[in-house]
Design an enzyme around this catalytic site. Structure first.
Site: not given
Ligand code: ADP
Ligand code: ADP
Ligand code: MG
Length: 455
Positions: A119, A203, A291, A293, A295, A341
């Site tokens: 990331k 961040e 970020e 995703n 997939r 969900r």
């Molecule tokens: P989405 O944006 O698709 O809703 P989520 O962050 O909710 O993504 O994650 C979707 C699924 O993938 C969940 O089951 C979460 O636990 C799993 N997941 C996401 N990122 C990872 C990771 N880096 N390692 C393991 N599981 C992950």
């Molecule tokens: P993940 O890989 O677990 O999905 P993200 O970086 O996408 O992690 O962040 C997950 C959530 O955390 C975001 O949807 C938001 O709600 C919160 N978040 C992430 N970064 C920030 C930020 N810089 N400031 C405020 N909230 C954040």
């Molecule tokens: Mg995310």
């Protein structure tokens, strides 16, 4: 061109495995469910053309076991693997292995995943592509000294994030300098434990942000299209609970800017297949890259019911070298889509997972309702995996009508035997701020505080 001998191994479980099976069957491609011992009685095992056990209940013994998954594909004569989301979906080593074994991965190439899976590196790439990023460290932060230097520049509160993080895990907020050391060490430890990688980056923390994301499709012929944004700001523990499209907060011009930023990033990384770029939008409507995703996402049906495009079928076609069946100008949308969900969690105990035996299952229906679920009566929700039980998706001509439709559907959705969040979702759908579209990622926290105070 789709070849006759195509056959897909589905390396996932639950609702997404079923979703992929449906796409395979509609395309006339045979599919195999690779399943754990704990999922023997699951619907994806029943509905796939074939099934093969890949190990024990624990994810590490089955769905995360690369050798077992690849052996299962070879043993069943599959030439391709769909990873779904989670598990091995964004694992560059796995994708590399498949590339070496001449198995088709239904997803992006290992190169794009390597660049975007880290990331901190993805932030750098986005910045270089001219996409706004949040203030933060330039890449990974090695030690406390460097963390202090970055904190001095960007100020508090800030977030420490695992470079390999996902699913809302590996993110810590730091409110002041006195917490920095403790949180730095803690997040690194958590990152190592959860993702096998202790690297973190810093961040700036944005107050009252909205999580807005853009789904895209890219084929091997250089065609890229983006879809109307999804708003996923209703979250608990940084994980999404309700998603909607379009976002009540996003103007036509912001939609175009987000879409164009997305296409730029896709082209900069030579990304092929489906993916999503996540953004933070602040109170003033400024957007920042969060970020990628790499997939199919949990909430992809929101986009499907809004636009009529089958994203999973497109994924499969792309993997088999077909051109996208749609152009940017074909992506029109009307009305409004909402997804809830439904999870096996106890909302009153901080959304703790609540596995168990499903009883008295009743699913809602009617026009404009879609349910993606692997549940059936007397199904035992295993303790090993994600708590997602079902996704309830509605479409209606307006946001107000979609909310009303969702309320009725939630009323008629009955799951006994496992604690779940249906009642909470029902209450959110009646919340004035939600109904008006005035909410940010802090919504759930204050909603639950008020709710707990009242009962
Ligand atoms: P989405 O944006 O698709 O809703 P989520 O962050 O909710 O993504 O994650 C979707 C699924 O993938 C969940 O089951 C979460 O636990 C799993 N997941 C996401 N990122 C990872 C990771 N880096 N390692 C393991 N599981 C992950
Ligand atoms: P993940 O890989 O677990 O999905 P993200 O970086 O996408 O992690 O962040 C997950 C959530 O955390 C975001 O949807 C938001 O709600 C919160 N978040 C992430 N970064 C920030 C930020 N810089 N400031 C405020 N909230 C954040
Ligand atoms: Mg995310």
């Amino acid at each position: 061109m789709m070849k006759k001998q195509n056959k897909i191994l589905i390396a996932n479980r639950g609702e997404i495995a079923l979703r992929i099976i449906r796409a395979c069957k509609e395309l006339g491609i045979p599919c195999v469910a690779a399943h754990s011992q704990a999922d023997r009685e699951s619907l994806h095992v029943k509905f796939a053309d074939e099934a093969i056990c890949i190990g024990g209940g624990k994810s590490a013994d089955s769905y995360l076991n690369m050798n077992n998954v690849i052996s299962a594909a070879i043993a069943t004569g599959c030439n391709s693997i769909h990873p779904g989301y989670g598990f091995l979906a964004e694992n560059e080593k796995f994708i590399e292995l498949l590339e070496r074994c001449k198995l088709t991965f239904i997803g992006p190439g290992s190169d794009a995943v390597r660049k975007l899976g880290d990331k901190a590196l993805a932030r750098q790439i986005a910045k270089a592509a001219g996409i706004p990023i949040l203030e933060g460290s330039d890449g990974t932060v090695r030690d406390l000294k460097e963390a202090e230097r970055v904190a001095g520049r960007i100020g508090f509160p800030l977030l420490i994030k695992a470079t390999a993080g996902g699913g809302g895990k590996g993110i810590s907020i730091v409110n002041g300098g006195d917490e920095l050391l403790k949180m730095f060490e803690l997040t690194k430890m958590e990152a190592e434990a959860n993702f096998g990688n202790p690297d973190v980056y810093l961040e700036k923390h944005i107050e009252k942000p909205r999580h807005v994301e853009v789904q895209f499709l890219a084929d091997k012929h250089g065609n890229v299209v983006y879809f109307p944004e999804r708003d996923c700001s209703v979250q608990r523990r940084n994980q999404k609970m309700i998603e909607e499209s379009p976002s009540p907060f996003v103007s036509e011009s912001l939609r175009k800017q987000l879409g164009e930023a997305t296409v730029k990033l896709v082209k900069a990384t030579d990304y092929v297949n489906a993916g999503t770029v996540e953004f933070i939008v602040d109170e003033d409507g400024n957007f920042y890259f969060l970020e990628v995703n790499a997939r199919i996402q949990v909430e992809h049906p929101v986009t499907e019911v809004l636009t009529g495009v089958d994203l999973v079928k497109e994924q499969i076609r792309i993997a088999y070298n077909d051109e996208l069946s749609i152009k940017q100008d074909d992506i029109a949308f009307s009305g409004h889509a909402l997804e809830c969900r439904i999870t096996a969690e106890d909302p009153l105990k901080d959304f703790q997972p609540s596995p168990g035996l499903v009883r008295n299952l009743v699913l809602p229906g009617g026009p404009g309702i879609r349910i993606d679920t692997h549940l059936y009566n007397d199904y035992e929700v295993p303790p090993h995996y994600d708590s997602l039980l079902a996704k309830l998706i509605v479409w209606a001509p307006t946001r107000k009508e979609a909310i009303r439709k969702m309320r009725v559907a939630l009323e008629q959705f009955i799951i006994d035997g496992v604690k779940n969040n249906i009642d909470i979702l029902y209450l959110i759908l009646h919340n004035t701020n939600f109904v008006r579209g005035i909410y940010d990622t802090g919504f759930m926290k204050s909603f639950m505080e008020i709710l707990k105070g009242e009962i």
